[in-house]
Design a protein around this motif. Structure first.
Motif, PDB file in Angstrom:
ATOM      1  N   ASP A 102       0.849  -1.196   0.000  1.00 56.45           N
ATOM      2  CA  ASP A 102       0.000   0.000   0.000  1.00 56.45           C
ATOM      3  C   ASP A 102       0.884   1.245   0.000  1.00 56.45           C
ATOM      4  OD1 ASP A 102      -2.171  -1.689   0.224  1.00 56.45           O
ATOM      5  OD2 ASP A 102      -2.489  -1.295   2.362  1.00 56.45           O
ATOM      6  N   GLN A 103       0.529   2.224  -0.809  1.00 54.30           N
ATOM      7  CA  GLN A 103       1.319   3.442  -0.953  1.00 54.30           C
ATOM      8  C   GLN A 103       0.932   4.479   0.104  1.00 54.30           C
ATOM      9  OE1 GLN A 103       0.712   4.894  -4.928  1.00 54.30           O
ATOM     10  NE2 GLN A 103       1.168   2.911  -5.846  1.00 54.30           N
ATOM     11  N   LEU A 104       1.940   5.115   0.673  1.00 54.89           N
ATOM     12  CA  LEU A 104       1.715   6.178   1.644  1.00 54.89           C
ATOM     13  C   LEU A 104       1.197   7.426   0.938  1.00 54.89           C
ATOM     14  CD1 LEU A 104       2.124   7.432   4.513  1.00 54.89           C
ATOM     15  CD2 LEU A 104       4.406   8.097   3.712  1.00 54.89           C
ATOM     16  N   VAL A 105       0.154   8.027   1.508  1.00 56.06           N
ATOM     17  CA  VAL A 105      -0.345   9.326   1.067  1.00 56.06           C
ATOM     18  C   VAL A 105      -0.211  10.246   2.281  1.00 56.06           C
ATOM     19  CG1 VAL A 105      -2.319  10.637   0.224  1.00 56.06           C
ATOM     20  CG2 VAL A 105      -1.965   8.269  -0.549  1.00 56.06           C
ATOM     21  N   LEU A 106       0.611  11.273   2.143  1.00 57.39           N
ATOM     22  CA  LEU A 106       0.907  12.154   3.258  1.00 57.39           C
ATOM     23  C   LEU A 106       0.705  13.596   2.807  1.00 57.39           C
ATOM     24  CD1 LEU A 106       2.017  12.329   6.142  1.00 57.39           C
ATOM     25  CD2 LEU A 106       4.305  12.247   5.178  1.00 57.39           C
ATOM     26  N   ILE A 107      -0.130  14.319   3.551  1.00 59.44           N
ATOM     27  CA  ILE A 107      -0.400  15.722   3.253  1.00 59.44           C
ATOM     28  C   ILE A 107      -0.203  16.509   4.544  1.00 59.44           C
ATOM     29  CG2 ILE A 107      -2.135  17.390   2.491  1.00 59.44           C
ATOM     30  CD1 ILE A 107      -3.491  15.006   1.013  1.00 59.44           C
ATOM     31  N   VAL A 108       0.605  17.558   4.481  1.00 59.13           N
ATOM     32  CA  VAL A 108       0.850  18.409   5.647  1.00 59.13           C
ATOM     33  C   VAL A 108       0.486  19.836   5.263  1.00 59.13           C
ATOM     34  CG1 VAL A 108       2.533  19.237   7.313  1.00 59.13           C
ATOM     35  CG2 VAL A 108       2.719  16.906   6.422  1.00 59.13           C
ATOM     36  N   TYR A 109      -0.403  20.445   6.056  1.00 55.10           N
ATOM     37  CA  TYR A 109      -0.814  21.829   5.813  1.00 55.10           C
ATOM     38  C   TYR A 109      -0.246  22.730   6.901  1.00 55.10           C
ATOM     39  CZ  TYR A 109      -3.700  25.998   5.379  1.00 55.10           C
ATOM     40  OH  TYR A 109      -4.118  27.298   5.241  1.00 55.10           O
ATOM     41  N   ASN A 110       0.338  23.838   6.489  1.00 57.02           N
ATOM     42  CA  ASN A 110       0.861  24.827   7.417  1.00 57.02           C
ATOM     43  C   ASN A 110       0.005  26.088   7.282  1.00 57.02           C
ATOM     44  OD1 ASN A 110       2.255  26.966   8.646  1.00 57.02           O
ATOM     45  ND2 ASN A 110       4.233  25.992   8.288  1.00 57.02           N
ATOM     46  N   PRO A 111      -0.928  26.319   8.227  1.00 63.52           N
ATOM     47  CA  PRO A 111      -1.832  27.469   8.095  1.00 63.52           C
ATOM     48  C   PRO A 111      -1.129  28.817   8.210  1.00 63.52           C
ATOM     49  CG  PRO A 111      -2.189  26.371  10.192  1.00 63.52           C
ATOM     50  CD  PRO A 111      -1.235  25.519   9.412  1.00 63.52           C
ATOM     51  N   SER A 112      -0.075  28.908   9.002  1.00 63.29           N
ATOM     52  CA  SER A 112       0.581  30.203   9.159  1.00 63.29           C
ATOM     53  C   SER A 112       1.351  30.610   7.906  1.00 63.29           C
ATOM     54  CB  SER A 112       1.507  30.216  10.371  1.00 63.29           C
ATOM     55  OG  SER A 112       2.618  29.373  10.172  1.00 63.29           O
ATOM     56  N   LYS A 113       1.813  29.640   7.138  1.00 65.33           N
ATOM     57  CA  LYS A 113       2.517  29.935   5.885  1.00 65.33           C
ATOM     58  C   LYS A 113       1.623  29.698   4.673  1.00 65.33           C
ATOM     59  CE  LYS A 113       6.624  30.626   7.843  1.00 65.33           C
ATOM     60  NZ  LYS A 113       6.395  30.498   9.259  1.00 65.33           N
ATOM     61  N   GLN A 114       0.412  29.206   4.916  1.00 66.77           N
ATOM     62  CA  GLN A 114      -0.540  28.862   3.850  1.00 66.77           C
ATOM     63  C   GLN A 114       0.122  27.973   2.799  1.00 66.77           C
ATOM     64  OE1 GLN A 114      -2.365  32.492   2.438  1.00 66.77           O
ATOM     65  NE2 GLN A 114      -3.570  32.684   4.292  1.00 66.77           N
ATOM     66  N   GLY A 115       0.855  26.964   3.290  1.00 65.18           N
ATOM     67  CA  GLY A 115       1.583  26.070   2.393  1.00 65.18           C
ATOM     68  C   GLY A 115       1.265  24.618   2.649  1.00 65.18           C
ATOM     69  N   TRP A 116       1.555  23.816   1.653  1.00 62.09           N
ATOM     70  CA  TRP A 116       1.310  22.380   1.684  1.00 62.09           C
ATOM     71  C   TRP A 116       2.593  21.628   1.378  1.00 62.09           C
ATOM     72  CZ3 TRP A 116      -3.619  20.661   2.744  1.00 62.09           C
ATOM     73  CH2 TRP A 116      -4.647  21.583   2.620  1.00 62.09           C
ATOM     74  N   ALA A 117       2.770  20.470   1.989  1.00 64.15           N
ATOM     75  CA  ALA A 117       3.803  19.507   1.604  1.00 64.15           C
ATOM     76  C   ALA A 117       3.055  18.205   1.348  1.00 64.15           C
ATOM     77  CB  ALA A 117       4.835  19.334   2.706  1.00 64.15           C
ATOM     78  N   VAL A 118       3.335  17.574   0.215  1.00 60.74           N
ATOM     79  CA  VAL A 118       2.583  16.387  -0.193  1.00 60.74           C
ATOM     80  C   VAL A 118       3.544  15.295  -0.651  1.00 60.74           C
ATOM     81  CG1 VAL A 118       0.865  15.495  -1.818  1.00 60.74           C
ATOM     82  CG2 VAL A 118       0.645  17.821  -0.921  1.00 60.74           C
ATOM     83  N   SER A 119       3.237  14.076  -0.272  1.00 62.33           N
ATOM     84  CA  SER A 119       3.977  12.908  -0.743  1.00 62.33           C
ATOM     85  C   SER A 119       2.968  11.814  -1.050  1.00 62.33           C
ATOM     86  CB  SER A 119       4.955  12.422   0.334  1.00 62.33           C
ATOM     87  OG  SER A 119       5.519  11.182  -0.051  1.00 62.33           O
ATOM     88  N   VAL A 120       3.010  11.300  -2.261  1.00 59.87           N
ATOM     89  CA  VAL A 120       2.140  10.189  -2.652  1.00 59.87           C
ATOM     90  C   VAL A 120       3.006   9.105  -3.278  1.00 59.87           C
ATOM     91  CG1 VAL A 120       0.183   9.441  -4.062  1.00 59.87           C
ATOM     92  CG2 VAL A 120       0.191  11.738  -3.056  1.00 59.87           C
ATOM     93  N   GLY A 121       3.039   7.944  -2.644  1.00 59.99           N
ATOM     94  CA  GLY A 121       3.759   6.811  -3.200  1.00 59.99           C
ATOM     95  C   GLY A 121       5.263   6.826  -2.991  1.00 59.99           C
TER      96      GLY A 121
END
Length: 86
Positions: free
Chosen positions: A19-38
């Motif tokens: 199974d592939q990892l799906v990882l999403i991190v949201y930073n509200p103070s910087k209004q940014g995203w970090a994403v990793s899929v697979g």
């Protein structure tokens, strides 16, 4: 950010070592995203996600789930507030 998980999939849920990892991190103070899929699979048991250095000390919202290798099934996500430490 370091993430880890158990390889065990509790009944009655389905899941396997590929199974592939799906990882999403949201930073509200910087209004940014970090994403990793697979970039990791369930059997890896951990993954280190690179986030911008300017996120250090910020509270972020990480969401972790898994996607079946055939991409037909996805787990529910797990969420926990975290603080970025660099």
């Amino acid at each position: 950010m370091d993430f880890s998980w158990s390889a065990t999939v509790p009944a009655p849920f389905k899941g396997g070592p590929t199974d592939q990892l799906v990882l999403i991190v949201y930073n509200p103070s910087k209004q940014g995203w970090a994403v990793s899929v697979g970039d990791a699979v369930r059997s890896d048991l951990s993954y280190d996600l690179a986030v911008p250095a300017m996120w250090s000390g910020d509270t972020v919202y990480p969401y972790l789930s898994f996607l079946s290798a055939d991409q037909k099934e996805v787990s529910t996500s797990q969420f926990q507030l975290a603080t970025v430490v660099q």
